[in-house]
Motif scaffolding. Structure first.
Motif, short mmCIF file in Angstrom:
data_model
loop_
_atom_site.label_atom_id
_atom_site.label_comp_id
_atom_site.label_asym_id
_atom_site.label_seq_id
_atom_site.Cartn_x
_atom_site.Cartn_y
_atom_site.Cartn_z
N TYR A 49 0.84 -1.19 0.00
CA TYR A 49 0.00 0.00 0.00
C TYR A 49 0.89 1.25 0.00
CZ TYR A 49 -3.50 -3.30 1.79
OH TYR A 49 -4.34 -4.38 1.96
N LEU A 59 -5.12 1.24 7.65
CA LEU A 59 -5.26 -0.21 7.47
C LEU A 59 -5.73 -0.91 8.73
CD1 LEU A 59 -2.03 -0.99 5.42
CD2 LEU A 59 -4.38 -0.89 4.58
N ARG A 60 -5.61 -0.23 9.87
CA ARG A 60 -5.97 -0.86 11.15
C ARG A 60 -7.43 -0.54 11.47
NH1 ARG A 60 -1.72 -3.65 13.20
NH2 ARG A 60 0.33 -2.77 12.73
N THR A 61 -8.26 -1.54 11.44
CA THR A 61 -9.68 -1.30 11.69
C THR A 61 -9.89 -0.89 13.14
OG1 THR A 61 -9.85 -3.67 11.89
CG2 THR A 61 -10.77 -2.72 9.89
N LEU A 85 -8.82 2.01 -1.96
CA LEU A 85 -8.87 1.07 -0.83
C LEU A 85 -10.15 0.25 -0.87
CD1 LEU A 85 -7.48 3.02 2.26
CD2 LEU A 85 -6.44 1.09 1.08
N LYS A 86 -11.23 0.90 -1.28
CA LYS A 86 -12.53 0.21 -1.34
C LYS A 86 -12.46 -0.98 -2.29
CE LYS A 86 -17.43 1.12 -1.70
NZ LYS A 86 -18.40 1.96 -2.40
N ILE A 90 -11.18 -2.47 1.62
CA ILE A 90 -11.07 -1.67 2.85
C ILE A 90 -11.96 -0.45 2.72
CG2 ILE A 90 -9.47 -0.36 4.33
CD1 ILE A 90 -7.29 -2.33 3.12
N LYS A 91 -12.98 -0.39 3.59
CA LYS A 91 -13.92 0.70 3.49
C LYS A 91 -13.53 1.79 4.49
CE LYS A 91 -18.77 1.44 2.80
NZ LYS A 91 -19.66 1.72 3.92
#
Ligand code: IMO
Ligand code: MG
Length: 423
Positions: A49, A59-61, A85-86, A90-91
């Motif tokens: 990324y 990146l860390r939810t 990202l989507k 990754i939203k």
């Protein structure tokens, strides 16, 4: 605990990787200066990324990312990053991303002006062409358009009209260009405004409240100390304060609330763009390190210039930045070298310089004074304990620590998340 991570050279020190590791234990990550000129790389397994505007911790939810008021936000670039990202699953939700209401917006004329001014200069800066300098210039000359202005169609309309009235004259008369059409910019940007609105808030209040509620905050610096508008190799710098001072003005969090400053440095030195570079390698050596270290710009793809570690620079950065800890990145890139040189001072016209000389003439022509150390000549990528490093590698790290005068806490020995030694 509130931590700041800054670069102590000319950027690309590996801040992205360090921030990714540190963000595991923090609640909020804040970008406070720069814009989409930054390129922060994070490698997770096979996934690679590169972040330009989004904080690397995205990146860390469950962690919150903030784009502070000191950042210049290109809405097009930001939305591209969010959409990119989507696509990868990754939203980015408004709960997770906050954008400062008082951050400044990069406009199409900023990007174009960046290129035109560069072409006209005798001494080119080698900007990333992202409109960063012109956007900061408008902020300071008080004709900038802030997020809050963009969100209000009436205000946006009148500020854009004002800007184009002046700027189009300038584009026509100075650069012989045709100028910008109001409607096309307006229509493009109201769409951005609609999409970004849910993310926009007073981030100074948000971050300070988080701190009051005992949340930990990480401030993610972009660029490096010698690209700082005040302390860098002016004019070959970027247009913001990349040193620690930028945190307070760029986020609205007071210096008294910062607990720890960590600076990232490469085990050698790189620079993208123009400007003096005393410890720059000869072409053959540069080619070798560039290939091994994959030294190509993550924003523009340009080949990075490479050289030996320069402790004169990093020592100065440490003084100005009040560093508590250093992180040495990419030590493994030096694995195969027979000998390694470290710059300890500069010599110019018989005089020795222990501190970074601001005099352009001196800095351009100063000869670096080196100590030469034996290399370790074996791979170190699997080592996780400092004591298990080859003695030559430990000596090199200890010498860097001694020369800079700041404890070295992290040593990165590969690009993966876990390839790091913590002392
Ligand atoms: P990260 O955050 C390396 C350099 C450009 C140019 C000068 C001015 O990835 O470390 P600008 O577009 O900011 O007006 O360009 O600054 N530069 C960087 N070099 N890493 C960066 O960011 C940089 N951001 C800007 O190459 O010399
Ligand atoms: Mg970069």
């Amino acid at each position: 605990m509130n931590i700041v991570v800054v670069g102590a050279q000319w950027g690309d020190e590996g801040k992205g990787k360090l921030i990714d590791i540190l963000s595991k234990d923090v609640d909020v990550t804040v970008r406070y200066q720069g814009g989409s000129n930054a390129g922060h790389t994070v490698i997770v397994g096979k996934e690679h990324y590169v972040f330009h505007l989004l904080p690397s911790a995205i990146l860390r939810t469950g962690k919150v990312c903030v784009i502070g008021n000191g950042v210049v936000v290109d809405p097009k670039a930001l939305l591209e990053e969010i959409d990119g990202l989507k696509v990868r699953g990754i939203k980015v939700t408004p709960k997770q991303l906050k954008i400062a209401v008082n951050s400044h917006v990069v406009m199409p004329y900023h990007r174009v002006l960046d290129g035109l001014r560069e072409k006209m200069r005798e001494h080119r800066i080698g900007t990333t062409g992202r409109g960063i300098g012109p956007c900061y210039a408008d902020k300071v000359t008080r004709c900038g358009i802030r997020m809050v202005d963009l969100m209000n169609p009436k205000v946006f309309r009148s500020k854009l009209q004002d800007n184009l009235r002046e700027k189009n004259e300038y584009f026509k008369k100075v650069f012989n260009q045709k100028g910008f059409d109001f409607d096309s910019i307006y229509n493009e940007y109201v769409v951005y405004a609609r999409r970004l609105k849910p993310y926009v808030c007073d981030t100074a209040i948000y971050v300070n409240e988080a701190i009051d509620n005992n949340k930990s905050v990480l401030f993610e610096g972009a660029q490096g100390a010698f690209l700082d508008i005040d302390f860098g190799t002016y004019p070959y710098v970027t247009s913001s304060n990349t040193t620690v001072g930028g945190v307070a003005s760029g986020s609205g969090v007071a210096p008294t609330k910062l607990d720890k400053i960590i600076a990232a440095v490469k085990a050698y030195t790189t620079r993208v763009g123009e400007g003096p570079f005393p410890t720059e390698f000869s072409p053959k050596m540069e080619e070798e390190i560039r290939t091994k270290g994959k030294e190509f710009g993550s924003t523009t793809g340009r080949a990075r210039r490479c050289g030996w570690f320069d402790s004169v620079l990093v020592r100065y950065a440490a003084i100005v930045g009040g560093f508590d800890e250093l992180a040495i990145m990419k030590l493994d890139v030096l694995d195969e070298l027979k000998t390694i040189s470290l710059c300890t001072s500069y010599k110019y016209k018989g005089k020795t310089f222990k501190h970074f000389p601001h005099d352009y003439d001196v800095f351009c022509h100063a000869k670096p004074v080196y100590v030469e150390m034996p290399g370790w000549q074996k791979p170190i990528g699997t080592i996780r304990d400092f004591r298990k490093l080859p003695p030559q590698a430990r000596d090199y790290v200890n010498r860097m620590e001694e020369l800079v005068g700041v404890p070295i806490k992290y040593i990165s020995i590969g690009s993966e998340r876990d390839e790091i030694i913590v002392r």
